[in-house]
Design a protein around this motif. Structure first.
Motif, PDB file in Angstrom:
ATOM      1  N   ARG A  34      30.234  57.365  42.316  1.00 18.75           N
ATOM      2  CA  ARG A  34      31.021  56.568  41.650  1.00 18.75           C
ATOM      3  C   ARG A  34      30.438  55.461  41.526  1.00 18.75           C
ATOM      4  N   TYR A  35      28.794  54.651  41.296  1.00 18.03           N
ATOM      5  CA  TYR A  35      28.547  54.347  40.100  1.00 18.03           C
ATOM      6  C   TYR A  35      29.078  54.477  38.670  1.00 18.03           C
ATOM      7  N   GLU A  36      28.862  56.085  38.454  1.00 20.85           N
ATOM      8  CA  GLU A  36      28.857  55.949  37.122  1.00 20.85           C
ATOM      9  C   GLU A  36      30.500  55.821  36.689  1.00 20.85           C
ATOM     10  N   GLU A  37      31.375  56.387  37.639  1.00 22.52           N
ATOM     11  CA  GLU A  37      32.438  56.910  37.682  1.00 22.52           C
ATOM     12  C   GLU A  37      32.747  54.534  37.142  1.00 22.52           C
ATOM     13  N   ARG A  38      32.936  53.738  37.863  1.00 18.67           N
ATOM     14  CA  ARG A  38      32.517  52.327  37.814  1.00 18.67           C
ATOM     15  C   ARG A  38      32.006  51.671  36.440  1.00 18.67           C
ATOM     16  N   SER A  39      30.973  52.341  36.186  1.00 22.82           N
ATOM     17  CA  SER A  39      30.315  51.463  34.707  1.00 22.82           C
ATOM     18  C   SER A  39      30.795  52.137  34.223  1.00 22.82           C
ATOM     19  N   ALA A  40      31.358  53.006  33.912  1.00 24.39           N
ATOM     20  CA  ALA A  40      31.885  53.697  32.731  1.00 24.39           C
ATOM     21  C   ALA A  40      33.783  53.074  32.176  1.00 24.39           C
ATOM     22  N   ARG A  41      34.297  52.879  33.399  1.00 23.94           N
ATOM     23  CA  ARG A  41      35.349  52.008  33.508  1.00 23.94           C
ATOM     24  C   ARG A  41      35.402  50.571  32.935  1.00 23.94           C
ATOM     25  N   ASN A  42      33.564  49.419  33.416  1.00 26.61           N
ATOM     26  CA  ASN A  42      33.675  49.100  32.863  1.00 26.61           C
ATOM     27  C   ASN A  42      33.441  48.519  31.451  1.00 26.61           C
ATOM     28  N   GLN A  43      32.842  50.110  31.069  1.00 25.98           N
ATOM     29  CA  GLN A  43      32.258  49.776  29.878  1.00 25.98           C
ATOM     30  C   GLN A  43      33.698  50.340  28.623  1.00 25.98           C
ATOM     31  N   LEU A  44      34.936  51.101  29.224  1.00 22.04           N
ATOM     32  CA  LEU A  44      35.880  50.881  28.371  1.00 22.04           C
ATOM     33  C   LEU A  44      36.618  49.159  28.525  1.00 22.04           C
ATOM     34  N   VAL A  45      36.774  49.152  29.704  1.00 27.87           N
ATOM     35  CA  VAL A  45      37.367  47.947  29.653  1.00 27.87           C
ATOM     36  C   VAL A  45      36.882  46.785  28.788  1.00 27.87           C
ATOM     37  N   THR A  46      35.130  46.468  28.972  1.00 26.75           N
ATOM     38  CA  THR A  46      34.972  45.518  28.056  1.00 26.75           C
ATOM     39  C   THR A  46      35.176  46.179  26.309  1.00 26.75           C
ATOM     40  N   ASP A  47      34.401  47.124  25.775  1.00 28.30           N
ATOM     41  CA  ASP A  47      35.145  47.527  24.983  1.00 28.30           C
ATOM     42  C   ASP A  47      37.253  47.391  24.364  1.00 28.30           C
ATOM     43  N   ALA A  48      37.559  47.408  24.756  1.00 29.92           N
ATOM     44  CA  ALA A  48      39.163  47.686  24.779  1.00 29.92           C
ATOM     45  C   ALA A  48      38.973  45.728  24.350  1.00 29.92           C
ATOM     46  N   LEU A  49      38.912  45.281  25.216  1.00 27.82           N
ATOM     47  CA  LEU A  49      39.177  43.724  25.476  1.00 27.82           C
ATOM     48  C   LEU A  49      38.163  42.901  24.123  1.00 27.82           C
ATOM     49  N   VAL A  66      50.573  55.931  27.964  1.00 22.87           N
ATOM     50  CA  VAL A  66      48.531  55.362  27.260  1.00 22.87           C
ATOM     51  C   VAL A  66      47.538  55.883  28.275  1.00 22.87           C
ATOM     52  N   THR A  67      46.729  56.472  27.055  1.00 22.27           N
ATOM     53  CA  THR A  67      45.283  56.957  27.731  1.00 22.27           C
ATOM     54  C   THR A  67      44.471  55.307  28.563  1.00 22.27           C
ATOM     55  N   ARG A  68      43.806  56.510  28.674  1.00 28.59           N
ATOM     56  CA  ARG A  68      42.299  55.075  29.981  1.00 28.59           C
ATOM     57  C   ARG A  68      41.443  54.585  28.642  1.00 28.59           C
ATOM     58  N   ALA A  69      41.290  55.181  27.259  1.00 27.75           N
ATOM     59  CA  ALA A  69      40.712  54.861  26.400  1.00 27.75           C
ATOM     60  C   ALA A  69      41.997  53.669  25.298  1.00 27.75           C
ATOM     61  N   GLU A  70      42.402  53.984  25.669  1.00 30.99           N
ATOM     62  CA  GLU A  70      43.665  52.590  24.931  1.00 30.99           C
ATOM     63  C   GLU A  70      44.165  51.604  25.617  1.00 30.99           C
ATOM     64  N   ARG A  71      44.309  51.894  26.501  1.00 30.22           N
ATOM     65  CA  ARG A  71      44.239  50.423  28.121  1.00 30.22           C
ATOM     66  C   ARG A  71      43.008  48.978  27.731  1.00 30.22           C
ATOM     67  N   TYR A  72      44.190  48.530  28.139  1.00 27.39           N
ATOM     68  CA  TYR A  72      43.233  47.041  27.936  1.00 27.39           C
ATOM     69  C   TYR A  72      42.955  46.926  26.475  1.00 27.39           C
ATOM     70  N   HIS A  73      43.425  47.385  25.826  1.00 28.54           N
ATOM     71  CA  HIS A  73      43.299  47.303  23.745  1.00 28.54           C
ATOM     72  C   HIS A  73      44.169  46.613  24.019  1.00 28.54           C
TER      73      HIS A  73
END
Length: 263
Positions: A34-49, A66-73
């Motif tokens: 869960r820690y790794e999953e949430r950390s990866a999600r946070n990084q994806l969001v930060t990178d997109a924003l 829309v993929t996870r990598a594209e979301r929030y871009h």
């Protein structure tokens, strides 16, 4: 000295300890995941924003998921709002947990395709069955910026797509559903508008997604593994205490056995 370990009470206690150790280790690994999953999600969001905005049609097209990598871009689009086909999304809350609507306005691009724009939140101001008064968006040719989002589904959101809703009200923001309603080519997903900002701060624009508390899962991981390590230590402590108590009681029991029976 250790024959007491074969008693029913100690056999049960030992079995419980043997079950607890792997269970707690497994729970620690689950929290690690869960820690790794949430950390990866946070990084994806930060990178997109923090990424530079790109034209929306570079990331999505009609029928695109829309993929996870594209979301929030952050994306941009140029066209005009079509308020005559505008709808509201029911039972949405703002940052103060007030229930109202999200305003979903079709945005017709210069090539004729349609982009769904979530312009933000407005209060219900009465019955949820009544179509609310909505502040008008900019008129004419406009360039909007927003965060690209994936289509909402019941499976992903838990929101039931109820049929028979009042006129111009929907439960989910879904490009396939809106394409059928509008009879147009609708880009996959939708955007949460961030610019231009509305006049009078209404509709209330949707705030940036917050970060998930990944460090909390890391703390739980350490906690479970410490618990797993503590179980055998606790078992040894209990055994030594029982051994010590039995050794202290042994002389008294021997003296009682040696004492002659009274006549």
């Amino acid at each position: 000295m250790y024959r007491f370990l074969l008693t029913r009470q100690w056999v049960i206690l030992t079995l419980i300890c043997l079950l607890l150790i792997p269970t707690m280790i497994e729970l620690g690994f689950w929290q690690k995941h869960r820690y790794e999953e949430r950390s990866a999600r946070n990084q994806l969001v930060t990178d997109a924003l923090t990424a530079e905005p790109v034209p929306v049609e570079r990331l999505t097209s009609p029928g695109h998921a829309v993929t996870r990598a594209e979301r929030y871009h952050s994306v941009t689009a140029t066209g005009a709002f079509d308020t005559s086909r505008e709808v509201v999304v029911r039972r949405r809350i703002n940052s103060d947990d007030e229930v109202g609507f999200h305003v979903l306005t079709p945005f017709r691009l210069t090539d004729g395709k349609v982009l769904l724009v979530n312009r933000g939140w407005i209060p219900a101001n009465g019955a949820q069955t009544t179509f609310p008064k909505i502040p008008a968006p900019p008129t004419g040719r406009t360039t909007v910026t927003g965060r690209l989002m994936a289509d909402e589904t019941t499976a992903a959101s838990g929101i039931k797509n109820i049929a028979g809703l009042p006129h111009r009200q929907v439960m989910l923001i879904n490009s396939e559903q809106e394409a059928r309603r509008l009879g147009a080519q609708v880009l996959g997903g939708y955007i949460e508008q961030t610019a231009p900002e509305p006049k009078g701060d209404t509709p209330q624009q949707i705030s940036d997604p917050g970060k998930e508390d990944a460090p909390l899962n890391y703390a739980y991981m350490i906690q479970w593994w410490l618990f797993a390590a503590a179980v055998p230590v606790g078992w040894v402590v209990l055994v030594r205490r029982e051994t010590r108590d039995r050794a202290a009681a042994a002389p008294g029991e021997q003296a009682a056995e040696a004492e002659p029976a009274s006549v």
